[in-house]
Design a protein around this motif. Sequence first.
Motif, PDB file in Angstrom:
ATOM      1  N   PRO A 175     -53.574  92.102  58.618  1.00 18.00           N
ATOM      2  CA  PRO A 175     -52.819  91.970  57.365  1.00 18.00           C
ATOM      3  C   PRO A 175     -52.537  90.485  57.094  1.00 18.00           C
ATOM      4  O   PRO A 175     -52.457  89.693  58.038  1.00 18.00           O
ATOM      5  N   PRO A 176     -52.396  90.086  55.833  1.00 17.49           N
ATOM      6  CA  PRO A 176     -52.197  88.671  55.497  1.00 17.49           C
ATOM      7  C   PRO A 176     -51.037  88.045  56.279  1.00 17.49           C
ATOM      8  O   PRO A 176     -49.979  88.643  56.392  1.00 17.49           O
ATOM      9  N   GLY A 177     -51.287  86.849  56.831  1.00 15.65           N
ATOM     10  CA  GLY A 177     -50.218  86.087  57.481  1.00 15.65           C
ATOM     11  C   GLY A 177     -49.909  86.470  58.918  1.00 15.65           C
ATOM     12  O   GLY A 177     -49.130  85.785  59.579  1.00 15.65           O
ATOM     13  N   VAL A 178     -50.484  87.553  59.418  1.00 10.77           N
ATOM     14  CA  VAL A 178     -50.138  88.023  60.763  1.00 10.77           C
ATOM     15  C   VAL A 178     -51.033  87.359  61.821  1.00 10.77           C
ATOM     16  O   VAL A 178     -52.247  87.281  61.654  1.00 10.77           O
ATOM     17  N   TYR A 179     -50.396  86.874  62.898  1.00  9.95           N
ATOM     18  CA  TYR A 179     -51.095  86.266  64.033  1.00  9.95           C
ATOM     19  C   TYR A 179     -50.778  87.047  65.296  1.00  9.95           C
ATOM     20  O   TYR A 179     -49.683  87.607  65.431  1.00  9.95           O
ATOM     21  N   SER A 180     -51.735  87.063  66.237  1.00  9.53           N
ATOM     22  CA  SER A 180     -51.570  87.878  67.448  1.00  9.53           C
ATOM     23  C   SER A 180     -52.235  87.166  68.630  1.00  9.53           C
ATOM     24  O   SER A 180     -53.045  86.263  68.425  1.00  9.53           O
ATOM     25  N   PRO A 181     -51.922  87.569  69.875  1.00 12.06           N
ATOM     26  CA  PRO A 181     -52.670  87.036  71.013  1.00 12.06           C
ATOM     27  C   PRO A 181     -54.150  87.429  70.909  1.00 12.06           C
ATOM     28  O   PRO A 181     -54.495  88.374  70.200  1.00 12.06           O
ATOM     29  N   LEU A 182     -55.005  86.723  71.655  1.00 11.31           N
ATOM     30  CA  LEU A 182     -56.451  87.022  71.622  1.00 11.31           C
ATOM     31  C   LEU A 182     -56.732  88.334  72.354  1.00 11.31           C
ATOM     32  O   LEU A 182     -56.082  88.646  73.347  1.00 11.31           O
TER      33      LEU A 182
END
Length: 281
Positions: A175-182
């Motif tokens: 979703p737009p703007g969402v960051y997560s671990p690899l």
Amino acid sequence: MNSKQWKQSWDLFDENPLIRIGQHPVAHADEVYVYFYRRQVLLTEGNDIFHKKSFDKGFTKEKVFCGEVLGQNCYGIELKEKELVPHSYWIDLKDSRSIISLNAFALVSRAMQLIEWLRQHKFCGSCGEQTSREPAGYLECKPCSLVHYPRISPSMIVLISRGSEVLLARSPRFPPGVYSPLAGFLEPGESVEQCVHREVFEEVGVKIKNLKYQGSQSWPFPHSLMLGFFADYESGDIVCEPGEIEDARWWKADDLPAIPPKGSISAWLIQTRVAQITSAY
Ligand SMILES: [Zn+2]
């Protein structure tokens, strides 16, 4: 929330020992049902996944045993149509994970994976004959004696730290703007540790060290087992893999972007590590 609280909340079997995954029903016990239609699950007004009322056989497609809930046998039921049920509502499986408890989500995950596996293995992949369901939970092809077990695909997720910063990335599918671990799937022949090093280097061009396993989560999208790690940065500048990683950056623990919702191991890894960094720096 501090790291201790997060750790406790990730301990599935301490959280609610009255809900547990199981393979075999208890004789003469009452039944409760979890209902699915495609990739949606039916919740009550009170956001509970368990329903007492059963549908007639004509309405149902597939029935699988999931485990025990308060001493009752719990079954996952796939419906033929999206039935409207009073005082209940349908929700996407992905959105349910931040609403229901971790143990309840584990039952939902089990039911959904078994239902999809049964649908996709009606015929033997080796000889093409029809398979049959065995009480022990697998499928057997009688003509060629091949046994088919439910499919589980191991994958890893890793939160990398560099001092008071963490590396979070976004895929074009987020979703737009969402960051997560690899994160990434294991290749055949690979250990999970090798997978972590390989995926990190492929996706962002960075070398890591001090891998530490943190916990796991069944992840029915479509049939993963996510194995969660912490790691420390060793060397290299971030170079994003085209098509896989849209953006990746080092984020200060006190200035994070939007992250995945609670109920996922990705959110838990971030919150736990950030709490550790905040208390150390
Ligand atoms: Zn066969």
